[in-house]
Design a protein around this motif. Structure first.
Motif, short mmCIF file in Angstrom:
data_model
loop_
_atom_site.label_atom_id
_atom_site.label_comp_id
_atom_site.label_asym_id
_atom_site.label_seq_id
_atom_site.Cartn_x
_atom_site.Cartn_y
_atom_site.Cartn_z
N ASN A 1 0.84 -1.20 0.00
CA ASN A 1 0.00 0.00 0.00
C ASN A 1 0.87 1.24 0.00
OD1 ASN A 1 -2.47 -1.44 0.20
ND2 ASN A 1 -2.09 -1.75 2.38
N ILE A 2 0.60 2.14 -0.94
CA ILE A 2 1.38 3.37 -1.05
C ILE A 2 0.43 4.56 -1.03
CG2 ILE A 2 1.35 3.40 -3.57
CD1 ILE A 2 4.55 4.20 -1.79
N ILE A 3 0.81 5.60 -0.30
CA ILE A 3 0.14 6.89 -0.39
C ILE A 3 1.16 7.86 -0.98
CG2 ILE A 3 -1.10 8.73 0.80
CD1 ILE A 3 -1.61 6.76 3.10
N LEU A 4 0.80 8.45 -2.10
CA LEU A 4 1.72 9.30 -2.84
C LEU A 4 1.44 10.76 -2.53
CD1 LEU A 4 3.94 9.48 -5.05
CD2 LEU A 4 2.09 9.68 -6.73
N GLY A 5 2.47 11.48 -2.08
CA GLY A 5 2.39 12.92 -1.91
C GLY A 5 3.09 13.62 -3.05
N THR A 6 2.48 14.68 -3.59
CA THR A 6 3.07 15.39 -4.72
C THR A 6 2.70 16.86 -4.69
OG1 THR A 6 3.04 15.61 -7.15
CG2 THR A 6 1.09 14.64 -6.14
N ASP A 7 3.63 17.72 -5.15
CA ASP A 7 3.29 19.13 -5.28
C ASP A 7 2.53 19.40 -6.58
OD1 ASP A 7 5.72 18.49 -6.55
OD2 ASP A 7 6.44 20.54 -6.47
N TRP A 8 2.67 18.56 -7.60
CA TRP A 8 1.87 18.65 -8.84
C TRP A 8 1.70 20.12 -9.23
CZ3 TRP A 8 0.50 14.57 -11.83
CH2 TRP A 8 -0.48 14.72 -12.81
N LEU B 1 -2.02 16.14 -2.30
CA LEU B 1 -1.40 17.27 -2.97
C LEU B 1 -0.90 18.25 -1.91
CD1 LEU B 1 -4.15 17.73 -5.68
CD2 LEU B 1 -1.85 16.84 -6.07
N ASN B 2 0.41 18.45 -1.86
CA ASN B 2 0.98 19.38 -0.89
C ASN B 2 1.22 20.76 -1.49
OD1 ASN B 2 3.62 18.69 -2.18
ND2 ASN B 2 3.38 16.80 -1.00
N ASN B 3 0.54 21.03 -2.58
CA ASN B 3 0.53 22.34 -3.23
C ASN B 3 -0.88 22.52 -3.79
OD1 ASN B 3 1.20 24.72 -4.56
ND2 ASN B 3 2.29 23.71 -6.23
N CYS B 4 -1.45 23.69 -3.62
CA CYS B 4 -2.82 23.92 -4.08
C CYS B 4 -2.83 25.02 -5.12
CB CYS B 4 -3.71 24.29 -2.90
SG CYS B 4 -5.46 24.49 -3.33
N VAL B 5 -3.13 24.65 -6.38
CA VAL B 5 -3.22 25.61 -7.47
C VAL B 5 -4.55 25.40 -8.19
CG1 VAL B 5 -0.72 25.64 -7.75
CG2 VAL B 5 -2.07 24.08 -9.14
#
Length: 306
Positions: free
Chosen positions: A5-12, A41-45
């Motif tokens: 099980n993986i949870i992926l964090g990204t700034d995207w 998502l550790n960035n919100c655009v």
């Protein structure tokens, strides 16, 4: 084979290498390597959620999405989010808006509370403040455990594309040093989290180039093209995800097969955003060093993202 099980964090956000990394995560899931149980998502655009949601749906998956809604102060130009959203909605694919998503910390807590013990790996290819907030979170309506307790019980290890480790005395890298928010998050997490962290640093991926398959309409190619990188882009994020996928036990043999050796010790981040590393045989941190020519890694990535 039991899937991991993986949870992926990204700034995207401003760079397109996140898109290649997410494709590798999805392709690894298709191959039975792991379950991508959520994305944070550790960035919100603008168009954060719809663009990544549409991309993941185009890969054949639907996963929960969490967002750090306060993380809207990083600046820079976002080249591909609206473009991807326009393509997928034009194809009639229903996608979630930002406001349809939970907060990042709440989603982490929910997914971890539902997981079996020692069954989740966190892979972060962006900023670290959301995982830091998770670590410092208290009991709530989701779980009577604190974030620290949830991570201790449920998280096997954290993989992070961050830091510049070629100079162990004092390195600087964007995912740590971007602004006050990223510095604070990295300090709180790296300096205090007692679990295992494996770092892939800036120096590893900068000279390895990911080449998108030049097919019009392919969402990965469209993202790279919108970014101005149709001919290729540095491979920080896809290298981290491919590394994590290939090392289920994080053993020396697995790292070597993936093309790396590791250096073990203790990493820290100071209030100026510099990362430091002190070597020790019993340290809880490791960073990776390439063993192969750059073209070897490029070929492995390009094969995964076709």
């Amino acid at each position: 084979m039991t899937k991991r099980n993986i949870i992926l964090g990204t700034d995207w956000g401003t760079d397109c290498d996140d898109v290649a990394a997410v494709r590798i995560a999805c392709r690894s899931a298709k191959a039975g390597v792991w379950n991508v149980v959520g994305v944070v998502l550790n960035n919100c655009v603008d168009f954060s959620a719809p663009s990544i949601d549409g991309f993941i749906r185009s890969e054949g998956f639907e996963v929960p999405i969490g967002i750090d809604f306060t993380a809207n102060d990083f600046g820079g130009v976002t080249f591909y989010q609206k473009h991807l959203n326009d393509i997928v909605t034009g194809r009639g694919i229903a996608v979630r808006a930002n406001n349809d998503c939970e907060s990042g910390v709440r989603l982490y807590r929910k997914l971890l509370s539902e997981a079996e013990d020692d069954s989740v790996e966190l892979a972060d290819i962006g900023f670290l403040q959301v995982v830091a907030d998770l670590f410092e979170s208290g009991a709530d309506d989701i779980s009577d455990m604190s974030g620290a307790e949830l991570m201790e019980k449920k998280v096997k290890r954290l993989w992070s594309m961050s830091g510049d480790w070629k100079n162990e005395a004092s390195g600087r890298e964007y995912n740590i040093n971007c602004n006050h928010r990223t510095i604070d998050g990295a300090c709180r997490l790296i300096n205090n989290y007692p679990g295992e962290i494996v770092f892939l640093g800036h120096e590893v991926g900068a000279s390895v180039i990911t080449h998108p398959n030049p097919v019009e309409g392919d969402l990965l190619y469209e993202a790279f093209k919108a970014h101005g990188s149709a001919s290729g882009r540095s491979s920080w994020d896809p290298m981290l995800v491919l590394l994590a996928a290939g090392c289920p036990n994080a053993s020396d043999d697995e790292f070597e097969a993936a093309g790396y050796r590791t250096v073990r010790g203790t990493a820290t981040v100071d209030e100026d955003g510099c990362n430091h590393f002190v070597r020790s045989s019993d340290g809880r941190h490791r960073y990776v060093v390439k063993l192969k020519p750059d073209e070897w890694y490029s070929a492995a990535i390009d094969d995964m993202i076709k």
